[in-house]
Design a protein around this motif. Structure first.
Motif, PDB file in Angstrom:
ATOM      1  N   ALA A 582       0.858  -1.191   0.000  1.00 48.57           N
ATOM      2  CA  ALA A 582       0.000   0.000   0.000  1.00 48.57           C
ATOM      3  C   ALA A 582       0.888   1.234   0.000  1.00 48.57           C
ATOM      4  CB  ALA A 582      -0.909   0.010   1.225  1.00 48.57           C
ATOM      5  N   LEU A 583       0.391   2.307  -0.590  1.00 47.91           N
ATOM      6  CA  LEU A 583       1.151   3.557  -0.618  1.00 47.91           C
ATOM      7  C   LEU A 583       1.118   4.222   0.749  1.00 47.91           C
ATOM      8  CD1 LEU A 583      -0.033   5.038  -4.037  1.00 47.91           C
ATOM      9  CD2 LEU A 583       2.179   3.971  -3.512  1.00 47.91           C
ATOM     10  N   PRO A 584       2.267   4.694   1.255  1.00 46.93           N
ATOM     11  CA  PRO A 584       2.283   5.356   2.569  1.00 46.93           C
ATOM     12  C   PRO A 584       1.520   6.671   2.522  1.00 46.93           C
ATOM     13  CG  PRO A 584       4.423   5.561   1.486  1.00 46.93           C
ATOM     14  CD  PRO A 584       3.608   4.636   0.636  1.00 46.93           C
ATOM     15  N   GLN A 585       0.687   6.886   3.529  1.00 51.12           N
ATOM     16  CA  GLN A 585      -0.125   8.104   3.590  1.00 51.12           C
ATOM     17  C   GLN A 585       0.678   9.282   4.110  1.00 51.12           C
ATOM     18  OE1 GLN A 585      -3.174   8.231   2.342  1.00 51.12           O
ATOM     19  NE2 GLN A 585      -3.147   6.039   1.853  1.00 51.12           N
ATOM     20  N   ASP A 586       1.484   9.051   5.155  1.00 52.19           N
ATOM     21  CA  ASP A 586       2.274  10.118   5.779  1.00 52.19           C
ATOM     22  C   ASP A 586       3.755   9.846   5.541  1.00 52.19           C
ATOM     23  OD1 ASP A 586      -0.062  11.258   6.771  1.00 52.19           O
ATOM     24  OD2 ASP A 586      -0.013   9.988   8.569  1.00 52.19           O
ATOM     25  N   ARG A 587       4.394  10.733   4.808  1.00 50.84           N
ATOM     26  CA  ARG A 587       5.826  10.591   4.552  1.00 50.84           C
ATOM     27  C   ARG A 587       6.595  11.373   5.618  1.00 50.84           C
ATOM     28  NH1 ARG A 587       8.623   8.894   0.249  1.00 50.84           N
ATOM     29  NH2 ARG A 587       6.716   8.813  -0.990  1.00 50.84           N
ATOM     30  N   ARG A 588       7.507  10.703   6.290  1.00 53.45           N
ATOM     31  CA  ARG A 588       8.252  11.324   7.386  1.00 53.45           C
ATOM     32  C   ARG A 588       9.319  12.260   6.846  1.00 53.45           C
ATOM     33  NH1 ARG A 588       8.943   7.466  12.527  1.00 53.45           N
ATOM     34  NH2 ARG A 588       9.964   9.382  13.145  1.00 53.45           N
ATOM     35  N   SER A 589       9.656  13.230   7.681  1.00 56.53           N
ATOM     36  CA  SER A 589      10.675  14.211   7.310  1.00 56.53           C
ATOM     37  C   SER A 589      12.051  13.559   7.327  1.00 56.53           C
ATOM     38  CB  SER A 589      10.639  15.387   8.284  1.00 56.53           C
ATOM     39  OG  SER A 589      11.729  16.249   8.067  1.00 56.53           O
ATOM     40  N   TYR A 590      12.896  13.954   6.383  1.00 54.37           N
ATOM     41  CA  TYR A 590      14.256  13.444   6.348  1.00 54.37           C
ATOM     42  C   TYR A 590      15.164  14.168   7.340  1.00 54.37           C
ATOM     43  CZ  TYR A 590      13.039  10.936   2.070  1.00 54.37           C
ATOM     44  OH  TYR A 590      12.461  10.091   1.154  1.00 54.37           O
ATOM     45  N   THR A 591      14.766  15.342   7.775  1.00 54.71           N
ATOM     46  CA  THR A 591      15.584  16.107   8.731  1.00 54.71           C
ATOM     47  C   THR A 591      15.104  15.906  10.162  1.00 54.71           C
ATOM     48  OG1 THR A 591      14.201  18.060   8.339  1.00 54.71           O
ATOM     49  CG2 THR A 591      16.197  17.819   7.002  1.00 54.71           C
TER      50      THR A 591
END
Length: 884
Positions: A582-591
């Motif tokens: 499934a496609l992730p709904q919330d993409r986490r920040s890289y920083t």
């Protein structure tokens, strides 16, 4: 009102599974004392659904008997028929692992055999040795499926203390302020309080004294280390929490370190993660959620066993972590090579998966986190070096966004290269690393088995020294090799490493601590070769079946008629990588790669912060302090059972004085004294059979010979082992002194020699009746006491065979008969000197006796006085006669 806090234990410790002919299963759960009972009803008429009814009522023993009697009578085929019972017992168990369904109906998994492994604060930890899977639907409604039996065979391939959390976390809950638990009680909690008041009484209530209220804390487990969480998910909101038993997978071992008679328990607990779990070559690196393969949290607990209470006792804990390198990498086992090439499966330039993994560690452990990377740096052909070249830039990338005080420390050290060098000492280098570690150490090599276990042992050895120093057992935080203490700890860690290696790699450890010390015997090399071959065979031929069993037990794969079977899947990659489905709904920040709220509490772990989110995970109930759910007395001492000291766990556990102390200990019984390799007790026990060794471990102080004099101890030499005797399994353990096989294998003593050994400490043979001359001497001396002490004479006659030697010895001294009479102080009861009744004053307790009693009281309160020379001599006598 006096407020206290205590961990709340589950009350169901034994289960009886009864069933009617076709309609229902009745599970009767009881507490330790068998005074409280709960009943669970399971419907057997549903072919594929699970229907469970729990009335949440607590039955007394009489009530549950009447209930089962009515069920038995009501389910008979004919009223009044006695030939066939309407209620039959199916199995007796110690707990419910969970409920599982494949393609047909549900099974219930019960624990049918257990073994005690450790005691922590009076709470017992058990190992599950056998289980039973019972099919719930009856045969009349069963819908058969041809592949059900195969799933069943694939799947067939501890208690009141919360093992999913560390000791630090569990004790942190008990130390939180009272105000945090004093919120208004819910209706369910008030019902529990009312029930608790009915079940027990408060002895202080009628005396007008403050009521002793205790807050029982029931914490939600840390599901990452719980292996039956999915199996209980279907029923955890239906049944009472007393029925729920969460289990961990890993290792648990406990040994007793005797420091001049003072018992110190060293406990090692390893919790294997249930996330991304699997076998060696089939689970490498990390998944998309930051869970790494072969992740194990190892905790070593040291506590003074003379006081077992959490509140009054002294406890110390240290935690280490091992786990695969947190990157997307794997090894292709289809090439049939001993070391398949390492390949990076996916590019991760922003260290996203590593950030997810270290976010979990910051939340559970706080900062700082230290990485000890033991993979190779220099190789002719790149193999392990690929992982180091990817991990180090990932840590640098993550650290640039953290405050400098909370940076992740990275230590890279090629342990294999140092091992081959004759000029470098591997263990000394590891000791230097351990001395500079402050925080949670995360160790990894490629497999996280041999090198990792040795590194964790050295760090644990350093931590053990500081733990014993903090508890006041040693004067400086330093432990040396070849001492009884370190030998005991090394054996505990090797058992720990062997168990984890079998679970993940399919064989025991190949390289041990002795291998890196370069003192392993030449026979060890052949064993290493066999372990290497065993590991290769397991990885090549049996790991796939083991991986299927793990996926099925953890419910990573749930069978369905609309899906392909588990053994038909070409790979289980998609089962463990959720973002591929499934496609992730919330993409986490890289920083800002950490979870919200974690950074503001560092270096304290977010899980230990008393915030609103964490408080919701803890259930609180007010109970009387004598309630069994928070009172460890019943669980530990079991006053309702007939027990024997020889069968207790504390006697059978590994003991430093029995297993490791030399049998010719001489004048120094300290477990911190460096011994010669041939002086260890293991060399003597090594010639014994397993049966004889078991009998030796069960000896008690009652079977030891009487203590010798101080002169006998001062003249002890290495030839004392000649007085040892062979063990005879047919003789009673309680009446047989401790026996050891000597190197020459001498035969049993004759009857005359046995009588002579008894005469040495006492000066006479106790089996013989006193001589006539001795009786006359005793009669003449006893007459001087008069009729006033008649009752004392009667008491002395009862023990006459044991004391006539003392009288015989006194008769040869130059004393008059009157001088042997004790002086008894008497004073008149009335004020008139004549015709008065005289009464004997009670004996006065001397100062030494009062000091001895006060020392016992102080020990119970956790305060131990400094040992003097007399204590040392007494302990030497005890050790010599108890363990030699």
């Amino acid at each position: 009102v006096i407020h206290e806090k205590a961990p709340c234990a589950d009350s169901v410790h034994k289960i009886l599974c009864n069933h009617t002919s076709k309609s229902r299963y009745f599970l009767v759960g009881t507490n330790q004392a068998q005074t409280k009972h709960r009943v669970l009803k399971i419907d057997r008429t549903e072919p594929k659904d699970l229907v469970i009814i729990d009335d949440k009522h607590v039955y007394s023993q009489q009530e549950v008997r009447e209930l089962l009697g009515r069920l038995d009578l009501g389910n008979r085929t004919k009223i009044g028929q006695k030939g066939s019972s309407g209620l039959s017992r199916a199995v007796s168990a110690f707990g419910i692992v969970g409920f599982v369904r494949f393609l047909e109906g549900y099974y219930i998994v019960l624990i049918t055999k257990r073994r005690k492994m450790a005691d922590i604060g009076g709470h017992s930890i058990y190992k599950i040795e056998d289980t039973s899977m019972i099919y719930i639907p009856n045969d009349s409604v069963r819908v058969t499926h041809p592949d059900e039996a195969r799933y069943y065979s694939v799947c067939k391939c501890v208690y009141s203390y919360d093992l999913s959390h560390s000791l630090q976390y569990n004790l942190t809950l008990l130390q939180r302020p009272y105000e945090l638990w004093s919120s208004p009680a819910s209706s369910a909690e008030e019902e529990v309080q009312t029930q608790s008041k009915q079940d027990c009484f408060d002895i202080f209530e009628d005396e007008g004294l403050p009521t002793q209220v205790v807050y029982g804390l029931l914490n939600e487990p840390y599901y990452k280390y719980v292996w039956n969480g999915k199996l209980l998910e279907r029923v955890k909101d239906i049944v009472h929490h007393d029925w729920l038993m969460y289990i961990i997978h890993g290792f648990c071992g406990q040994s007793k370190l005797l420091i001049y008679g003072r018992p110190v328990h060293i406990t090692l607990i390893a919790r294997r993660s249930s996330k991304f779990a699997g076998t060696r070559f089939l689970k490498r690196g990390a998944n998309c959620e930051g869970d790494v393969a072969n992740e194990v949290e190892t905790e070593q607990i040291v506590h003074d066993a003379s006081v077992m209470s959490f509140t009054a006792g002294s406890y110390s804990s240290y935690v280490q972590v091992r786990g695969s390198v947190p990157l997307y990498w794997s090894q292709d086992i289809s090439t049939m090579m001993p070391k398949p090439p390492i390949r990076l499966d996916q590019a991760d330039p922003y260290a996203h998966v590593a950030g997810l993994h270290f976010d979990q560690m910051l939340q559970r452990f706080g900062s700082p986190i230290i990485i000890l990377n033991l993979v190779k740096k220099r190789e002719k052909r790149k193999h392990e070096k690929i992982l180091s070249e990817e991990l180090y830039p990932a840590v640098i990338n993550l650290n640039q966004f953290l405050p400098p005080a909370n940076w992740i420390d990275y230590i890279a050290w090629d342990m294999a290269r140092y091992t081959k060098s004759k000029l470098c000492n591997v263990l000394d280098r590891l000791s230097m690393i351990a001395e500079n570690v402050t925080g949670v150490l995360r160790t990894n090599c490629v497999d996280c088995l041999d090198r990792t276990n040795t590194a964790q042992f050295m760090v644990g050895k350093c931590a053990l020294a500081y733990q014993l120093y903090a508890l006041g057992m040693i004067d400086k935080p330093k432990l040396q090799f070849d001492t009884d203490c370190v030998r005991l700890f090394e054996e505990l860690y090797e058992d720990h490493g062997d168990t984890l290696s079998l679970q993940y790699g399919g064989s025991q450890l190949v390289h041990r601590v002795k291998t890196y010390r370069k003192i392993a015997p030449w026979t060890q090399h052949s064993k290493d070769i066999m372990q290497t071959l065993s590991r290769y065979y397991s990885n090549a031929f049996s790991d796939a079946d083991r991986q299927d069993a793990i996926n099925l037990f953890l419910q990573v794969y749930q069978p369905s008629e609309s899906k392909p079977h588990l053994w038909e899947l070409p790979t289980d990659f998609y089962l463990h990588q959720k973002n591929t489905m499934a496609l992730p709904q919330d993409r986490r920040s890289y920083t800002l790669w950490w979870s919200e709220g974690i950074l503001s509490y560092l270096p304290v772990a977010y899980d230990e912060v008393p915030c609103e989110e964490n408080m919701k995970k803890v259930k609180v109930k007010r109970v009387n302090r004598f309630d069994e759910s928070i009172d460890i007395y019943t669980e530990f001492f079991k006053p309702y059972e007939l027990t024997s000291f020889d069968d207790t766990f504390c006697i059978a556990m590994t003991n430093s004085a029995r297993e490791f102390m030399p049998k010719t200990v001489g004048v120094d019984p300290s477990p911190f004294t460096v011994r010669k390799p041939e002086e260890t007790g293991k060399s003597v026990l090594g010639n014994k059979t397993s049966k004889e060794e078991t009998l030796l471990q069960r000896k008690t102080a009652a079977s030891a010979p009487p203590p010798p004099s101080e002169e006998a101890i001062s003249s002890t030499s290495e030839d004392d082992s000649e007085d040892d005797r062979d063990d005879d399994g047919s003789v009673s353990q309680r009446s047989t002194p401790i026996k050891l096989l000597t190197e020459s294998g001498e035969s049993n003593r004759t009857q005359e020699q046995q009588q002579q050994s008894v005469k040495e400490p006492y000066g006479l043979n106790l089996a013989e009746f006193p001589a006539e001359e001795d009786q006359l001497i005793y009669e003449r001396k006893s007459k001087c006491h008069g009729l006033f002490f008649y009752h004392q004479v009667i008491c002395l006659i009862l023990v006459l065979p044991y004391i006539h030697y003392l009288i015989h010895a006194c008769a040869h001294l130059s004393f008059s008969p009157l001088s042997l009479c004790p002086v008894h102080v008497r004073e008149p009861v009335s004020c008139f000197p004549e015709d008065s009744i005289y009464a004997a004053l009670p004996p006065q307790v001397d100062r030494d006796s009062r000091d001895e009693f006060e020392s016992h009281v102080m020990t119970g309160q956790g305060q131990v006085r400094v040992l003097c020379r007399d204590d040392m001599l007494m302990y030497r006598e005890y050790v010599k006669n108890r363990y030699m």
